[in-house]
Design an enzyme around this catalytic site. Sequence first.
Site, PDB file in Angstrom:
ATOM      1  N   CYS A   1       0.790  -1.161  -0.044  1.00 11.38           N
ATOM      2  CA  CYS A   1      -0.066  -0.167  -0.101  1.00 11.38           C
ATOM      3  C   CYS A   1       0.886   1.300   0.010  1.00 11.38           C
ATOM      4  O   CYS A   1       2.215   1.185  -0.082  1.00 11.38           O
ATOM      5  CB  CYS A   1      -0.934   0.097   1.153  1.00 11.38           C
ATOM      6  SG  CYS A   1      -1.859  -1.411   1.458  1.00 11.38           S
TER       7      CYS A   1
ATOM      8  N   ARG B   1      -5.015   1.190  -0.780  1.00  9.13           N
ATOM      9  CA  ARG B   1      -4.660  -0.450  -0.616  1.00  9.13           C
ATOM     10  C   ARG B   1      -4.406  -1.146  -2.083  1.00  9.13           C
ATOM     11  O   ARG B   1      -5.363  -0.914  -2.774  1.00  9.13           O
ATOM     12  CB  ARG B   1      -5.895  -1.087   0.003  1.00  9.13           C
ATOM     13  CG  ARG B   1      -5.874  -2.648   0.303  1.00  9.13           C
ATOM     14  CD  ARG B   1      -6.860  -3.076   0.950  1.00  9.13           C
ATOM     15  NE  ARG B   1      -6.701  -4.397   1.049  1.00  9.13           N
ATOM     16  CZ  ARG B   1      -7.615  -5.234   1.553  1.00  9.13           C
ATOM     17  NH1 ARG B   1      -8.751  -4.818   1.372  1.00  9.13           N
ATOM     18  NH2 ARG B   1      -7.385  -6.495   1.439  1.00  9.13           N
TER      19      ARG B   1
ATOM     20  N   ASP C   1      -2.697  -9.971   6.972  1.00  7.33           N
ATOM     21  CA  ASP C   1      -1.557  -9.607   8.007  1.00  7.33           C
ATOM     22  C   ASP C   1      -1.744  -8.343   8.705  1.00  7.33           C
ATOM     23  O   ASP C   1      -1.283  -8.266   9.656  1.00  7.33           O
ATOM     24  CB  ASP C   1      -0.290  -9.731   7.473  1.00  7.33           C
ATOM     25  CG  ASP C   1      -0.333  -8.922   6.078  1.00  7.33           C
ATOM     26  OD1 ASP C   1      -1.115  -8.264   5.686  1.00  7.33           O
ATOM     27  OD2 ASP C   1       0.945  -8.674   5.423  1.00  7.33           O
TER      28      ASP C   1
ATOM     29  N   SER D   1      12.412  -9.927  -6.740  1.00  5.80           N
ATOM     30  CA  SER D   1      13.549  -9.142  -7.456  1.00  5.80           C
ATOM     31  C   SER D   1      14.663 -10.163  -6.351  1.00  5.80           C
ATOM     32  O   SER D   1      14.439 -10.829  -5.445  1.00  5.80           O
ATOM     33  CB  SER D   1      13.708  -7.818  -7.035  1.00  5.80           C
ATOM     34  OG  SER D   1      14.832  -7.134  -7.554  1.00  5.80           O
TER      35      SER D   1
END
Length: 633
Positions: free
Chosen positions: A2, A52, A101, A367
Amino acid sequence: MCGIAGFIDFSKQSDHQILIKMTDAMIHRGPNDAGYEVFEQDTAMIGLGQRRLSILDLSASGHQPMHYENYTIIFNGEIYNFREIREELRMLGYTFNSDGDTEVLLKGYAAWKENVLSKCIGMFAFVIYDRLKNEVILFRDRAGVKPLYYYWHKQQLFFASELKGIMAHPSFPKEIDPDSLSLFLQYSYIPGPFTIFQNTRKLAPGHLLRVKLTNGEVSESAYWNVLRSYQQEITELPESEIIDYTASLLHSAYNYRMVSDVPVGVFLSGGYDSTSVAAILQSDSTSKIKTFTIGYKEQAWDESAEARKIADYLGTEHFEWIVGPEEARGVLEHLPEIYDEPFADNSTVPTTLVSQFAAKEVKVVLSADGGDELFAGYNKFNQSLKYTNSFPRIIQRSLSGMMSLVDPENIPYFNKQYNFSSRYEKMKLIWASGKPQQALKYISQYLTESEVGHYTGVGKSAYQTNFDLNGELNRISDPLNRLLAVDYKTFLVDNNLVKVDRATMSVSIEGREPMLDHRLVEFLAQVPSSLKMKGGVNKYILKEIVHRYVPKKLMERPKRPFIAPLQVWFKDELKEQMQYYLTGSRLAKSGFFNVPHVEKLLAHYLAGGKVSHQKLWNMLVFQLWYSRWIEKL
C-alpha cells in the site's frame, strides 16, 4: 502492499481534505481501496490515510485504517509469517475477523508492543496511534524495503510512503537542501537519512519514530541494526555446514515471499542472484513459475539470451521483451514522477520497463537485491581492499601528497584516458585515508566533492552519511564484512531498494526482496570473508548453492550490471533531450549550476571525449526533477 500518509499537526491547520490529497497523491501504490481518518486531540490533529493494493485477503475486511481497542494502524507491506503469529495470538485468546496480515500485526502490537517486530518476517512501514498512551509511532522494516519519509518543522509532522504525499500538503515548503543536492551529484542518489528537501528525512531502516502528543516530543530510535549482526563473533562452522544452512535459509526466505492471493513472478537477468531465486522456487513448485526479463538491441548490454537459457533449463514460463531508445524515451519524462526526488541510477529505465512488462501477467514480483551485499559480489569490495593494502601507509601518504602537487590535466597520455581526472582524484583521496571503507566511499562517487564544487555553486556537503561510519566499524573484526555492512546501509537501501520499490509500485505491482530476509542477513554477517571470496571467486557461497540447480558452465560468464545503454543513446536517439535540459538557459533557472563548466563538459562528451556519461546523467535527472516538482508547482 500500500501507500500510507498522514500528519500530526500541533498547529491544528491540517484537515480531512488535506489528508485525502496527501494519500491520493500515491494512488498508484494502492488502486483497490482507500481509507482516511482524522482524530482531534487537545494538542494536535492526527491524520491517517492509506491506499490499498490488495495482495492478501482481497475482501473488505482488510480495509484501513484498522482499529482494535485503543489502537489504530495504517500499514504498507507484508508480514509473510502472519499465519504463525496469528496462531500464537489465538493461543493467547485473540480472535480474528480477517485472513490478512494487518489485523495480525495490529493485535500483535496490542499483545507485545514493539516486541512484535522480533516475530515478524517481512517488509513493512506502518503507523500505530495509541489513544491510551497518547502517542503515535512510525515503524520501518529492518532492511528498509518499504519507504517512509517524514517532515518535522514548526509544530507540523507530515509522513508518507513517497515524498509526493508530503509535497501534497499545502503547508510543506519545497526548499531544496544544497547539502543533499551535493550528495546526489556525487552518488546519483541521496544517502539516508537525508532527502532533497530541508527538514525532511527518511526514517532509517530498523528504526521507529515516536511522537508524544502531550508535549510534542519527537524521537527516533533503533530496534534493529545490521551492524550488531556484523559485530558478532565469526562463526566457526565448517564450510559444508555454512553452505547447507545458507541454502536452507534461502529456501525458507524465497518460499515465504510466494505467500499471496494474487499471481507472483520473478525478475530474471540470468545472473547468480536472480537465478538462485528462480531455481529454488521452481525446484519447490509443481507448476511453472513466471519469469521476466528485458533485453536490448545493443548486444554489448543485452543479457536476454543468457536469461532465456536459464529459464529453459529450469522450465519456467518465461517472458522476454527487447527494448530500444524509443521505449527509454517514454520512460525518461516520467522518471521524476516515479522517483520524486532526484535519483539517477542507470538501471531505473530497465527496471521501470521490466515492471511495466511484468504487470501484464502478475501482481507480485520477486527481485534479487541484496545478493551482492550479502555474498560480496561487487568488484568495488575487491578494489577497496586492494588499493588500501597494496603499499605501506607511509608510501600511500607520500603518493597522495605528491599527487596533490600535480594537475592531472597536465599529465600527457593519461589525461586522454577515460574519466582520468576523477580517477586520479579518487586515488589521491584513497591513499590519503588508507581505510578500505573510505576507499569504498570514493569508488562509489560519480562526481568527486571537488568536481561538485567545480560544476555547481553547492560545494562539499556538510552531512555525515553511513559511508563515514567510524567507531561503529571498529568492532567488526573482518575487513570485508565492514565494507558489506557499509554498502548495506548506503547503496542497498537508498539506491537499489528505492529503484525497485518505485518502479514496481508505479504500475501497481508489489516488489518483494527475498534475499533480505533478516534471518539470512544475520547469519551471513557472521560468515568469514574467506568463504565469501574464495580462491579469487566472489560470491563463492551463493555460487556453490546455485550450481546444485544449474550447471556451472551455463552460469559462468563475466558479471554485467543491469543497466541500459544510455551512453550510446545519449549520443544519438536521446541526444536532443540531453541537450535541451542541459542548455545554459535551463541550467540557470535552478541557480545551482556553473553553466559554462557544465556546457563545456556536455560539448566534450558529445564530441566523443572520454567523459563518464553518469556525470551528465546525474545533472540531467536533477533538471528533469526540478522541471517537474519545482518549476511546475
